[in-house]
Design an enzyme around this catalytic site. Structure first.
Site, PDB file in Angstrom:
ATOM      1  N   GLY A  12       0.844  -1.203   0.000  1.00 26.08           N
ATOM      2  CA  GLY A  12       0.000   0.000   0.000  1.00 26.08           C
ATOM      3  C   GLY A  12       0.870   1.240   0.000  1.00 26.08           C
ATOM      4  N   ARG A  20       3.878   6.068   1.821  1.00 27.88           N
ATOM      5  CA  ARG A  20       4.394   7.442   1.915  1.00 27.88           C
ATOM      6  C   ARG A  20       3.921   8.294   0.742  1.00 27.88           C
ATOM      7  NH1 ARG A  20      10.619   7.540   0.053  1.00 27.88           N
ATOM      8  NH2 ARG A  20      10.621   5.737  -1.325  1.00 27.88           N
ATOM      9  N   ASP A  46       8.450   6.201   8.042  1.00 24.39           N
ATOM     10  CA  ASP A  46       8.111   7.572   8.470  1.00 24.39           C
ATOM     11  C   ASP A  46       7.238   8.304   7.446  1.00 24.39           C
ATOM     12  OD1 ASP A  46       9.883   7.979   6.429  1.00 24.39           O
ATOM     13  OD2 ASP A  46      11.342   9.129   7.609  1.00 24.39           O
ATOM     14  N   GLY A  47       6.978   7.670   6.314  1.00 34.03           N
ATOM     15  CA  GLY A  47       6.130   8.300   5.308  1.00 34.03           C
ATOM     16  C   GLY A  47       6.824   9.397   4.521  1.00 34.03           C
ATOM     17  N   ARG A  82       4.072  13.317  -8.466  1.00 32.50           N
ATOM     18  CA  ARG A  82       4.229  12.334  -9.523  1.00 32.50           C
ATOM     19  C   ARG A  82       2.934  12.244 -10.328  1.00 32.50           C
ATOM     20  NH1 ARG A  82       6.442   6.326  -8.178  1.00 32.50           N
ATOM     21  NH2 ARG A  82       4.465   5.964  -7.155  1.00 32.50           N
ATOM     22  N   ARG A  91      -1.570  -1.353 -10.035  1.00 32.11           N
ATOM     23  CA  ARG A  91      -0.428  -2.231 -10.233  1.00 32.11           C
ATOM     24  C   ARG A  91      -0.854  -3.683 -10.311  1.00 32.11           C
ATOM     25  NH1 ARG A  91       3.301   0.923  -6.664  1.00 32.11           N
ATOM     26  NH2 ARG A  91       2.188   2.869  -6.434  1.00 32.11           N
ATOM     27  N   ASP A 122       4.499  -5.111  -7.194  1.00 31.30           N
ATOM     28  CA  ASP A 122       3.855  -3.847  -6.796  1.00 31.30           C
ATOM     29  C   ASP A 122       4.413  -2.676  -7.604  1.00 31.30           C
ATOM     30  OD1 ASP A 122       6.174  -4.620  -5.061  1.00 31.30           O
ATOM     31  OD2 ASP A 122       6.027  -2.530  -4.458  1.00 31.30           O
ATOM     32  N   ASN A 123       5.493  -2.921  -8.337  1.00 27.00           N
ATOM     33  CA  ASN A 123       6.066  -1.845  -9.143  1.00 27.00           C
ATOM     34  C   ASN A 123       5.792  -2.028 -10.630  1.00 27.00           C
ATOM     35  OD1 ASN A 123       7.039  -0.727  -6.781  1.00 27.00           O
ATOM     36  ND2 ASN A 123       9.053  -1.652  -6.957  1.00 27.00           N
TER      37      ASN A 123
END
Ligand code: AMP
Ligand code: MG
Length: 485
Positions: A89, A92, A124-125, A175, A182, A251-252
């Site tokens: 998920g 970040r 830490d996102g 982005r 995905r 996931d990419n």
């Protein structure tokens, strides 16, 4: 309409029509101070956004201020990371919405490094400035090279520090992608959702990226076909420019067929199929020469997630899906062969072309020749006398055969060299150049070298003095990349 209050946002939130297991509503976490350090005017215009107005709104690009219509979410997905399956998920990143451009197309607007989300696990996102500048630079370079990719609209610093092995300045990348759906999104639906959830996701994705198959008899099988085809075309393009993604985890892998998630990626210098740059890829799983096969492996994971939609009865679905996967590698090869022919100015296809191409590649590997610059030399017929490859007898024999082939074609030799120029970049973002310009920006706050490299990479197929200055063979030293977390 563009006004002082609205620089042209037309944000839609169609992803949020999906069942709510697919996302969590969460906004960016406030940062100390927003400052834009990179801004993509051309892309802003393509998105129907007023670049002058936007530049005056740095808080938009860290998430301190939200566009009026935004309804931010983090997307849920899973993935095979180095072959082991796990829940992931957006840990970040937050999606502000889908910008509807003037042509009606939707573009995801995502802030990467925007703070913690329900999917952050221990993270830490946040994102460090260097890796966000790097993603912006490499994705813009890929765009310049004609490879489908997500893009950077802006990078803004946060005035905060992030703590990795060292203390680094924090930043957010805005982005833009056709979508962030995905293979891992489908794996997530298959694993943790109902069949209805999976079907809703498939229908949404077909509508967004493959509307032409909506009426097909078995549209989910067509869907698998289409995605495999676009992925095959994409990976062939990576191979043709020497791009190594570095983390081809499921996931990419974007269903749209764009390159996404630039982490430890890098361009190959010397031609060597074993090339890996990522410091964590100890088994060379994602080496240059493995990318097509990993692509097939990833498509097999995608196919598995779709089986129950292709046919209720697995025995019927399986052989149909298998056929697509078994075809995948020959599909990559046919795209790649066509691309390689163009790189060598070959238009009259014959069965012997592949042998001719592979002989050249083997010679390049044997003599440790630079991939980009070998094709550059062949395009310009300018051969460095110090090059081991060009001195080799076997190369000279190969060269004569290639020349005879060009002379006998239906196209003139001059036209063949023109074609080569369109397919052989005269520059790529070399690792040592990338490191140098990022270091100037991050350590010395001097962005000019980065701007200059970005400008060159907008026209990598031009052969002018501007490119020439960046085209030299790189220093012969080992290079490693690190996952940009
Ligand atoms: P990546 O290696 O960038 O594809 O990321 C893999 C997973 O780790 C994704 O779920 C990311 O959202 C998550 N992730 C990476 N970096 C961080 C971070 N600093 N904080 C929270 N999650 C992260
Ligand atoms: Mg990722």
């Amino acid at each position: 309409m563009i006004t002082d209050q609205n620089p042209g946002w037309h944000l839609r939130h169609k992803y949020q029509d999906l069942p709510d297991i697919f996302y969590s509503s969460v906004g960016p976490t406030e940062v100390a101070q927003s400052k834009i350090v990179l801004f993509n005017e051309t892309l802003a215009e393509e998105l129907g956004l007023d670049d002058t107005l936007l530049r005056q709104l740095p808080d938009i690009f860290t998430g301190n201020q939200l566009p009026d219509e935004s309804k931010p979410i983090a997307q849920a997905y899973a993935g095979h990371q180095f072959a082991s399956f796990t829940m992931l998920g957006d840990g970040r990143a937050v999606l502000l919405g889908e910008q509807q451009a003037d042509d009606g197309r939707l573009y995801d607007i995502q802030l990467k490094g925007a703070g913690r989300t329900p999917y952050s696990r221990g993270g830490d996102g946040r994102a460090a400035l260097g890796p966000m500048l790097r993603e912006y630079l490499i994705s813009e370079s890929m765009h310049g090279l004609g490879v489908p990719t997500s893009r950077g609209l802006a990078v803004a610093t946060t005035g905060e520090k992030v703590y990795r092995e060292e203390v680094l300045p924090g930043a957010v990348l805005t982005r833009v992608a056709d979508s962030h759906i995905r293979v891992g999104t489908f794996q997530y639906a298959r694993q943790w959702g109902s069949k209805q959830d999976l079907q809703a996701l498939a229908d949404y994705t077909i509508d967004r990226h493959y509307p032409e198959i909506a009426e097909d008899e078995n549209k989910y099988l067509s869907f698998l076909h289409k995605v495999a085809e676009r992925q095959a075309a994409l990976i062939a393009k990576w191979q043709l420019v020497g791009f190594i993604h570095g983390v081809m985890n499921t996931d990419n892998v974007a269903i749209s067929g764009q390159t996404i998630d630039y982490g430890p990626c890098a361009f190959m210098d010397r031609y060597d199929r074993q090339t890996v740059f990522s410091s964590i890829d100890l088994e060379r799983r994602y080496a240059y020469g493995n990318q097509p096969e990993i692509g097939a492996w990833n498509m097999a994971r995608f196919a598995e997630s779709l089986l129950i939609l292709i046919d209720e009865e697995e025995e019927k679905a399986l052989p149909q899906a298998k056929e697509v996967i078994q075809n995948y590698l020959s599909l990559v090869e046919s795209y790649w062969l066509d691309g390689m022919r163009a790189k060598l100015g070959i238009v009259d296809k014959t069965d012997e072309d592949k042998v001719l191409i592979e002989r050249l590649l083997n010679l390049m590997e044997q003599h440790r020749a630079d991939f980009t610059n070998t094709f550059r030399a062949l395009t310009l017929l300018q051969f460095d006398p110090a090059s081991r490859l060009f001195q080799a007898k076997a190369f000279q024999t190969w060269f004569q055969e290639w020349q005879s082939k060009l002379a006998l074609q239906s196209m003139t030799v001059t036209e063949a060299y023109q074609l080569m120029k369109q397919h052989n970049p005269s520059v790529i973002p070399r690792n040592y150049l990338v490191e140098k310009v990022l270091d100037e920006a991050v350590s010395n706050n001097d962005y000019q070298p980065l701007y200059d490299l970005l400008a060159v990479m907008q026209n990598p197929y031009a052969y002018t003095e501007m490119q020439e200055a960046y085209a030299a063979d790189p220093p012969d030293e080992a290079y490693q990349t690190f996952c940009g977390t």
